[in-house]
Design a protein around this motif. Sequence first.
Motif, PDB file in Angstrom:
ATOM      1  N   SER B 176      -7.862  21.504   4.886  1.00 43.85           N
ATOM      2  CA  SER B 176      -8.212  22.723   4.162  1.00 43.85           C
ATOM      3  C   SER B 176      -8.768  23.780   5.105  1.00 43.85           C
ATOM      4  O   SER B 176      -8.380  24.956   5.065  1.00 43.85           O
ATOM      5  CB  SER B 176      -9.231  22.383   3.068  1.00 43.85           C
ATOM      6  OG  SER B 176      -9.751  23.564   2.497  1.00 43.85           O
ATOM      7  N   ALA B 179      -6.100  25.148   7.453  1.00 46.48           N
ATOM      8  CA  ALA B 179      -5.219  26.078   6.739  1.00 46.48           C
ATOM      9  C   ALA B 179      -5.894  27.441   6.609  1.00 46.48           C
ATOM     10  O   ALA B 179      -5.272  28.481   6.846  1.00 46.48           O
ATOM     11  CB  ALA B 179      -4.871  25.521   5.362  1.00 46.48           C
ATOM     12  N   GLN B 180      -7.172  27.409   6.278  1.00 45.14           N
ATOM     13  CA  GLN B 180      -7.924  28.644   6.110  1.00 45.14           C
ATOM     14  C   GLN B 180      -7.954  29.453   7.408  1.00 45.14           C
ATOM     15  O   GLN B 180      -7.740  30.665   7.394  1.00 45.14           O
ATOM     16  CB  GLN B 180      -9.345  28.291   5.673  1.00 45.14           C
ATOM     17  CG  GLN B 180     -10.101  29.438   5.027  1.00 45.14           C
ATOM     18  CD  GLN B 180     -11.401  28.958   4.405  1.00 45.14           C
ATOM     19  OE1 GLN B 180     -11.886  27.873   4.725  1.00 45.14           O
ATOM     20  NE2 GLN B 180     -11.960  29.760   3.524  1.00 45.14           N
ATOM     21  N   ARG B 182      -5.834  29.595   9.541  1.00 48.58           N
ATOM     22  CA  ARG B 182      -4.511  30.161   9.790  1.00 48.58           C
ATOM     23  C   ARG B 182      -4.111  31.178   8.729  1.00 48.58           C
ATOM     24  O   ARG B 182      -2.953  31.573   8.626  1.00 48.58           O
ATOM     25  CB  ARG B 182      -3.479  29.028   9.870  1.00 48.58           C
ATOM     26  CG  ARG B 182      -3.537  28.324  11.205  1.00 48.58           C
ATOM     27  CD  ARG B 182      -2.847  27.015  11.233  1.00 48.58           C
ATOM     28  NE  ARG B 182      -2.958  26.435  12.562  1.00 48.58           N
ATOM     29  CZ  ARG B 182      -4.056  25.868  13.060  1.00 48.58           C
ATOM     30  NH1 ARG B 182      -5.138  25.800  12.318  1.00 48.58           N
ATOM     31  NH2 ARG B 182      -4.070  25.396  14.285  1.00 48.58           N
ATOM     32  N   GLY B 183      -5.070  31.561   7.907  1.00 45.47           N
ATOM     33  CA  GLY B 183      -4.822  32.614   6.941  1.00 45.47           C
ATOM     34  C   GLY B 183      -4.163  32.154   5.660  1.00 45.47           C
ATOM     35  O   GLY B 183      -3.722  32.971   4.851  1.00 45.47           O
ATOM     36  N   HIS B 184      -4.080  30.830   5.466  1.00 48.82           N
ATOM     37  CA  HIS B 184      -3.548  30.328   4.200  1.00 48.82           C
ATOM     38  C   HIS B 184      -4.707  30.050   3.266  1.00 48.82           C
ATOM     39  O   HIS B 184      -5.859  30.005   3.669  1.00 48.82           O
ATOM     40  CB  HIS B 184      -2.733  29.060   4.435  1.00 48.82           C
ATOM     41  CG  HIS B 184      -1.652  29.236   5.443  1.00 48.82           C
ATOM     42  ND1 HIS B 184      -1.450  28.357   6.476  1.00 48.82           N
ATOM     43  CD2 HIS B 184      -0.724  30.209   5.598  1.00 48.82           C
ATOM     44  CE1 HIS B 184      -0.434  28.763   7.215  1.00 48.82           C
ATOM     45  NE2 HIS B 184       0.011  29.898   6.706  1.00 48.82           N
ATOM     46  N   LYS B 185      -4.371  29.829   2.010  1.00 49.46           N
ATOM     47  CA  LYS B 185      -5.473  29.551   1.078  1.00 49.46           C
ATOM     48  C   LYS B 185      -5.960  28.117   1.265  1.00 49.46           C
ATOM     49  O   LYS B 185      -5.190  27.201   1.522  1.00 49.46           O
ATOM     50  CB  LYS B 185      -5.055  29.840  -0.363  1.00 49.46           C
ATOM     51  CG  LYS B 185      -3.792  29.187  -0.856  1.00 49.46           C
ATOM     52  CD  LYS B 185      -3.543  29.625  -2.309  1.00 49.46           C
ATOM     53  CE  LYS B 185      -2.336  28.930  -2.914  1.00 49.46           C
ATOM     54  NZ  LYS B 185      -1.062  29.198  -2.244  1.00 49.46           N
ATOM     55  N   GLU B 186      -7.268  27.940   1.115  1.00 46.23           N
ATOM     56  CA  GLU B 186      -7.896  26.661   1.449  1.00 46.23           C
ATOM     57  C   GLU B 186      -7.669  25.619   0.363  1.00 46.23           C
ATOM     58  O   GLU B 186      -7.897  24.427   0.577  1.00 46.23           O
ATOM     59  CB  GLU B 186      -9.394  26.863   1.657  1.00 46.23           C
ATOM     60  CG  GLU B 186     -10.089  27.461   0.436  1.00 46.23           C
ATOM     61  CD  GLU B 186     -11.608  27.353   0.522  1.00 46.23           C
ATOM     62  OE1 GLU B 186     -12.122  27.014   1.576  1.00 46.23           O
ATOM     63  OE2 GLU B 186     -12.265  27.624  -0.514  1.00 46.23           O
ATOM     64  N   HIS B 190      -2.017  21.810   1.503  1.00 44.42           N
ATOM     65  CA  HIS B 190      -0.703  21.217   1.732  1.00 44.42           C
ATOM     66  C   HIS B 190      -0.846  20.007   2.638  1.00 44.42           C
ATOM     67  O   HIS B 190      -1.422  20.117   3.718  1.00 44.42           O
ATOM     68  CB  HIS B 190       0.232  22.254   2.347  1.00 44.42           C
ATOM     69  CG  HIS B 190       1.627  21.766   2.537  1.00 44.42           C
ATOM     70  ND1 HIS B 190       2.390  22.075   3.633  1.00 44.42           N
ATOM     71  CD2 HIS B 190       2.405  20.977   1.751  1.00 44.42           C
ATOM     72  CE1 HIS B 190       3.576  21.501   3.527  1.00 44.42           C
ATOM     73  NE2 HIS B 190       3.621  20.833   2.404  1.00 44.42           N
ATOM     74  N   LYS B 229       1.028  18.852  -2.470  1.00 47.57           N
ATOM     75  CA  LYS B 229      -0.202  19.646  -2.470  1.00 47.57           C
ATOM     76  C   LYS B 229      -1.315  18.870  -3.170  1.00 47.57           C
ATOM     77  O   LYS B 229      -1.070  18.114  -4.107  1.00 47.57           O
ATOM     78  CB  LYS B 229       0.046  20.988  -3.169  1.00 47.57           C
ATOM     79  CG  LYS B 229       0.886  21.952  -2.353  1.00 47.57           C
ATOM     80  CD  LYS B 229       0.525  23.382  -2.684  1.00 47.57           C
ATOM     81  CE  LYS B 229       0.938  24.339  -1.589  1.00 47.57           C
ATOM     82  NZ  LYS B 229       2.249  24.053  -0.991  1.00 47.57           N
TER      83      LYS B 229
END
Lengths: 245, 245
Positions: B176, B179-180, B182-186, B190, B229
Amino acid sequence: MPPFDMGRVRDVSAQADVNPCGACPVRSLTVCAALEAEELRRLAEILQTVRFEPGHTLFGEGDKADTLYNVTAGTMKLYKLLPDGRRQITGFLLPGDFLGLSVNETYAYSAEAVTPVTLCRFPRRRMEALLDEFPKMQRRLFSMASNELAAAQDQMLLLGRKTAKEKICSFLLMLSQRAQRRGHKENPVHVPMSRADIADYLGLTTETVSRTFTQLKTSRVIALLEGNKVQIHDMDQLYDLAEGS
Amino acid sequence: MPPFDMGRVRDVSAQADVNPCGACPVRSLTVCAALEAEELRRLAEILQTVRFEPGHTLFGEGDKADTLYNVTAGTMKLYKLLPDGRRQITGFLLPGDFLGLSVNETYAYSAEAVTPVTLCRFPRRRMEALLDEFPKMQRRLFSMASNELAAAQDQMLLLGRKTAKEKICSFLLMLSQRAQRRGHKENPVHVPMSRADIADYLGLTTETVSRTFTQLKTSRVIALLEGNKVQIHDMDQLYDLAEGS
DNA sequence: GCCGGCTATGCCGCCGTTCGATATGGGCCG
DNA sequence: CGGCCCATATCGAACGGCGGCATAGCCGGC
């Protein structure tokens, strides 16, 4: 070992007297190995020599990381704790090892002396300035970090997939090889740390460590000698036992 | 993602066309973040872009380490093997991560694609020459290695001292957080890797991983969604579970 | 729709832990 | 120099969490 008798000592001879690094017995193993005489002198200017007794905590996890160290004598342990007190020792430091790298301005682990230790102590700021000035030193430090990374991966394999017996054998082999790299004899190997420390390094309990030592002794793989020394009877056999092959 | 359709592709557009690094989506996370336009151009000259399918082995433990890589898309796994086949995954690499550091001219681990991946590929010699020329890049690489070292120590604590449940929770939290960064939602997070990969990363078996996921699902800590997910219901609770507090 | 790999789950066994008791040994003081 | 004391190490017995195995279920690909 210098005749210090206090916990923390400022080595005034560093600037005034002969360059202490020139006589450093572990220089070839450390970050300083990369340096020329002039660079060594610059390094010596920002360095203090300190000495600590067993059990002394050099710094704790979360402390502000404003100092770097180089071990010049003795053994230290690095460890991390869980809230309920469970402990994982992430490494033992021997003479020549570097100490104090940090990510976000704080130490990510605690450091404690296992035996009496002497350390070279560098203020972080001034050390970083020197690193910028001497790329060779930067490269040497990077190379040492790469080595530690490889050792960390070995340790992950040990912790995640090896049995108690394999862990103990791997541990003895590692101590033997590190002693050899420092110019000591590889056998018998000196084991200065307690059963509890060994257990917390290998992901075991002290009881399992004791039992496994007994088992290895009974099956004539090793012998326990005076002064925390372990005699390895068959190095090749120990190597096989360490990998389960 | 570039329209490649082969296993290995030489990106001829790198030299001829626009500088591909300028449009790199993960540049801020990588070693390249430290570079100016001119330096980027020099780097682009020695770089190839390659793409691989899941299961492809990039290199094996012991192979000659003449190439460095940067992950730009997808997920890779690094692992070490014991003679009898036991496996420890030492890390998962996400876009922006660096790959290929070595100690003695050979890789100390194997690298394999988990999902389809794209990588930047640097010849080791030429990369080292660039590092000497651009100290900023050397420093950046050192900083990334320090970060990996800290992560490795966390992983040792996990492998040596955490329970199965704590390991799974820590693993989900790590995914999590990465991912965060890297600018994805936490959340939801995935999880592209198989149960077997997760097991070999956490020092467990696939069965225990399955059972623990079920247990966390039953106790309403997480929910398993479509497309690999995982929905985290209470991030703070997960954090507590990950440390046994 | 069939096949194959991955995942889930019940059952049992085992390795390592936990708890308790005992042995050892080094340091300190009388 | 001898004896006490406390920390550490060792050992035995019972427990329990995780692993091993077998089976069933699921899903995706062809």
